[in-house]
Design a protein around this motif. Structure first.
Motif, PDB file in Angstrom:
ATOM      1  N   HIS A  47      33.572  14.574  44.678  1.00 21.69           N
ATOM      2  CA  HIS A  47      32.561  13.523  44.553  1.00 21.69           C
ATOM      3  C   HIS A  47      32.545  12.931  43.149  1.00 21.69           C
ATOM      4  O   HIS A  47      32.445  11.723  42.980  1.00 21.69           O
ATOM      5  CB  HIS A  47      31.178  14.082  44.876  1.00 21.69           C
ATOM      6  CG  HIS A  47      30.078  13.079  44.712  1.00 21.69           C
ATOM      7  ND1 HIS A  47      29.410  12.887  43.508  1.00 21.69           N
ATOM      8  CD2 HIS A  47      29.544  12.197  45.582  1.00 21.69           C
ATOM      9  CE1 HIS A  47      28.502  11.935  43.668  1.00 21.69           C
ATOM     10  NE2 HIS A  47      28.568  11.493  44.915  1.00 21.69           N
ATOM     11  N   THR A  96      31.837   8.906  39.400  1.00 20.50           N
ATOM     12  CA  THR A  96      31.864   9.268  40.817  1.00 20.50           C
ATOM     13  C   THR A  96      33.068   8.622  41.487  1.00 20.50           C
ATOM     14  O   THR A  96      33.698   7.710  40.930  1.00 20.50           O
ATOM     15  CB  THR A  96      30.591   8.795  41.533  1.00 20.50           C
ATOM     16  OG1 THR A  96      30.601   7.358  41.596  1.00 20.50           O
ATOM     17  CG2 THR A  96      29.341   9.248  40.797  1.00 20.50           C
ATOM     18  N   ARG A 145      31.393  17.483  47.040  1.00 19.64           N
ATOM     19  CA  ARG A 145      30.243  16.915  47.769  1.00 19.64           C
ATOM     20  C   ARG A 145      29.162  17.952  48.025  1.00 19.64           C
ATOM     21  O   ARG A 145      27.975  17.637  48.020  1.00 19.64           O
ATOM     22  CB  ARG A 145      30.700  16.328  49.101  1.00 19.64           C
ATOM     23  CG  ARG A 145      31.494  15.043  48.994  1.00 19.64           C
ATOM     24  CD  ARG A 145      31.535  14.332  50.337  1.00 19.64           C
ATOM     25  NE  ARG A 145      32.061  15.208  51.389  1.00 19.64           N
ATOM     26  CZ  ARG A 145      33.346  15.277  51.716  1.00 19.64           C
ATOM     27  NH1 ARG A 145      34.219  14.549  51.087  1.00 19.64           N
ATOM     28  NH2 ARG A 145      33.746  16.071  52.686  1.00 19.64           N
TER      29      ARG A 145
END
Length: 116
Positions: free
Chosen positions: A32, A52, A100
């Protein structure tokens, strides 16, 4: 598991530039965020910059306008362009990636030394 390998550290004079790169391998599908932190002797590790996979960036106040972080999602790499380096930037720089689900992996670090 994700493995991170940093490159690009070294010795530079004050006012000079360095570019750090970090390549992630392994189970990279859940990445992520990728970022850079640093730790100077006798000090705590601190965030330098992160990005990100959507391109949103965060910078520490002490590097704004001098450092630029970028991510290549296709290659699972993150780079940190450091300009106008100061001696207080001397530290071990660590690449990290946050998955994530929240787990964070760290690279072994690369030394950056800025001479006055």
């Amino acid at each position: 598991q994700v493995q991170l390998v940093e490159s690009g550290g070294g010795l530079v004079q004050a006012g000079g530039s360095l570019r750090l790169s970090c390549a992630a391998s392994g189970t990279t599908a859940g990445i992520h965020t990728m970022g850079w932190s640093r730790q100077a002797p006798g000090k705590q590790r601190e965030l330098v910059a992160r990005v990100t996979n959507g391109g949103e960036t965060t910078y520490a106040d002490f590097v704004k306008d001098r450092f630029t972080i970028s991510i290549d999602n296709a290659k699972n790499t993150v780079s940190l362009q450091m300009n106008s380096l100061k001696p207080d930037a001397t530290a071990v720089y660590y690449c990290s990636t946050r998955m994530r689900w929240g787990f964070v992996y760290w690279g072994p670090g690369t030394q950056v030394t800025v001479s006055s």
